[in-house]
Design a protein around this motif. Structure first.
Motif, short mmCIF file in Angstrom:
data_model
loop_
_atom_site.label_atom_id
_atom_site.label_comp_id
_atom_site.label_asym_id
_atom_site.label_seq_id
_atom_site.Cartn_x
_atom_site.Cartn_y
_atom_site.Cartn_z
N LEU A 144 11.35 -32.35 2.90
CA LEU A 144 11.12 -32.96 1.58
C LEU A 144 10.26 -34.11 1.94
O LEU A 144 10.71 -34.97 2.17
CB LEU A 144 12.32 -33.02 0.96
N PRO A 155 14.22 -35.26 -3.03
CA PRO A 155 15.52 -34.99 -2.74
C PRO A 155 16.30 -34.66 -4.31
O PRO A 155 17.19 -34.29 -4.45
CB PRO A 155 16.05 -36.24 -2.30
N THR A 208 9.39 -38.79 -1.43
CA THR A 208 10.69 -39.51 -1.89
C THR A 208 11.18 -38.88 -3.22
O THR A 208 12.58 -39.07 -3.36
CB THR A 208 10.72 -40.89 -1.66
N ASP A 239 15.88 -34.05 4.56
CA ASP A 239 15.47 -35.47 3.73
C ASP A 239 15.37 -36.43 4.66
O ASP A 239 16.33 -36.73 5.26
CB ASP A 239 16.54 -35.64 2.73
N LEU A 265 17.10 -27.76 4.39
CA LEU A 265 16.35 -28.81 3.90
C LEU A 265 16.24 -30.12 4.84
O LEU A 265 17.35 -30.49 4.95
CB LEU A 265 16.87 -29.17 2.40
N THR A 313 15.36 -43.82 -2.92
CA THR A 313 16.33 -42.47 -2.44
C THR A 313 16.48 -42.89 -0.97
O THR A 313 17.34 -42.69 -0.35
CB THR A 313 15.69 -40.91 -2.71
N SER A 317 16.74 -31.35 -4.82
CA SER A 317 17.26 -30.35 -3.70
C SER A 317 18.01 -29.23 -4.01
O SER A 317 17.96 -28.13 -3.61
CB SER A 317 17.62 -31.21 -2.68
N GLU A 319 17.81 -40.08 5.41
CA GLU A 319 18.83 -40.42 6.53
C GLU A 319 18.50 -40.80 7.83
O GLU A 319 18.97 -41.37 8.67
CB GLU A 319 19.93 -39.17 6.49
N ARG A 360 16.90 -25.70 -2.74
CA ARG A 360 17.71 -24.95 -1.97
C ARG A 360 18.24 -23.70 -2.49
O ARG A 360 17.99 -22.59 -1.89
CB ARG A 360 19.05 -25.94 -1.84
#
Lengths: 282, 282
Positions: free
Chosen positions: B197, B203, B200, B221, B219, B27, B206, B224, B210
């Motif tokens: 989170l 996500p 890994t 992650d 949230l 991810t 999610s 990015e 959520r």
């Protein structure tokens, strides 16, 4: 490799070596201790590399040989493969490598018990992904009853639930229903009357599994059958300790000893003292 | 150990090395590939020894050093620790061992993003048992905002759910509720507005997380944020490849390559060709 063994009366004092990928095999140790309280038990949990259930057969076989070699070096009179995954993929290799040491695995014992428990011969095996993929239970059951129909279901989440300490309640029931419904609904499973708990974690969920499966299905937990097979083999080879003795239990883990003692106590159903656990490197 | 590096224009052609305990880090790879499509990516998943999340810090640090050494030997221009557990316990050791190679971890990136996202400074971290026990997120968040209140929740079952491919539905919701309810109910978490989170795998859950956490909670992650940190570091050190290029992605796994390709495709969100996966021994 082949070895010569010391005389039986000396060997009888050695511990029974039990190995598993982690703490699950302690449910098997408990059954052995109940059946054979005089015996010394030396348990090795390969906690640094668990779980075996999602690893390839080649990796599991390599780990099993390393773990067994460690126990053999310390001196044992018999090897018990308490891990279903290792038992399913590594039994022939272990028996060849350590002959003439007796080697007993949970899969053969579970298959034996299932064939005795089932009238219809329609048997379902709940196990880890590797055990199911390897098909060892199916082979072992068919070797004992050629017309048996064997259904297999991988239940990876059961392992995580037990390790989280979640062994009952609506969430566990929902997971059990998710895994068992196809087995209980499918036409091909008509007459299913026996469920083999093909992973040492699963006995801790037996209450919920029994409830979801229904009263007409017998649950087979291979721990007790293994204990019986061990007692028979030791008796035949004159390797039983004197019945009045009380055997000590020692534990080896490849990862953190404190975590082994803490989580392991849940599986053993009794406190494991940290002083009885030693961390080892394989 | 200290190394001298080849000139930047040669090094720029080398892949970015990414390592994780298994397939979860894919991810992160996906986020990097989206942000930096020109870069070559070499991913190592230590699938033979996963999960790291329930292992001791000492074992995880040893595995991380072995995995990183393997990538460094093959030639990489930067090391990304995509595994939260390894990032939480092994970053200083990795940075020291492989200096001057730049090393970037998901924990620092996630902490950075959380502090930017939270107004109240009340932040909850969902992670594996080891990551929570190590307290790395808490330290990294407090280093950036001293008055932050950090709540941590180990969510081992999330990993098993994702690996089983169960990422939505009532069962996943029930598990999420079990883990999140204490965080959402506790008075101490008043004003909680950010959920990190911290694994890994998470996500992929999610949507459900959520839904259970509610719309007022952001949230985070770290994938990015890591991709951005990588882009910045490579630009500073003149190590970016020419933007017109299209980078190749190669995968290494310590257990079965076929299983890596199959399960990994789910995490990557794209098919992994078996020919792009090589099994290696660490």
């Amino acid at each position: 490799m082949s070895r010569t063994l010391s005389p039986a009366r000396e060997r009888a004092q050695l511990p029974i070596g039990i190995f598993d990928s982690g703490v699950g095999g302690l449910t098997v140790l408990r059954a052995i201790a109940t059946r054979l309280p005089a015996e010394q038990l030396l348990y090795l949990g390969d906690t640094a590399r668990l779980p075996y259930g999602t690893k390839s057969a080649a990796s599991v076989a390599r780990y099993a040989l390393q773990a067994a070699a460690h126990l053999v070096e310390r001196g044992i009179k018999m090897l018990v493969v308490a891990c279903n995954t290792a038992s399913a993929v590594a039994m022939p290799a272990l028996a060849a490598e350590f002959a003439p040491l007796p080697v007993i695995g949970v899969v053969e014992a579970g298959a034996e018990a299932a064939v005795r428990a089932s009238r219809s011969g329609h048997i379902a095996v709940l196990a880890t992904e590797s055990t199911v993929r390897g098909g060892a239970y199916e082979r072992a059951i068919r070797a004992r009853r050629a017309d048996a129909r064997v259904f297999s279901q991988a239940c990876s989440l059961f392992v995580a639930l037990v390790e989280e300490g979640w062994t009952q309640g609506p969430l566990v029931e929902a997971v059990a229903r998710e895994y068992l419904q196809p087995l209980l609904a499918e036409k091909t499973c008509d007459g299913l009357d026996c469920l083999v708990l093909g992973c040492t974690h699963f006995p801790l969920l037996s209450g919920t599994i029994r409830q979801v499966a229904g009263a007409e299905v017998t649950l087979v937990d291979s721990g007790e059958t293994v204990a019986q097979a061990i007692a028979d083999t030791l008796a035949q080879q004159l390797l039983l300790r004197a019945p009045g003795l009380r055997g000590a239990h020692r534990f080896l883990a490849t990862d953190d000893a404190a975590r082994f003692a803490r989580v392991g106590s849940r599986f053993l159903g009794a406190e494991i003292a940290l002083t009885d656990v030693e961390q080892v490197d394989l």
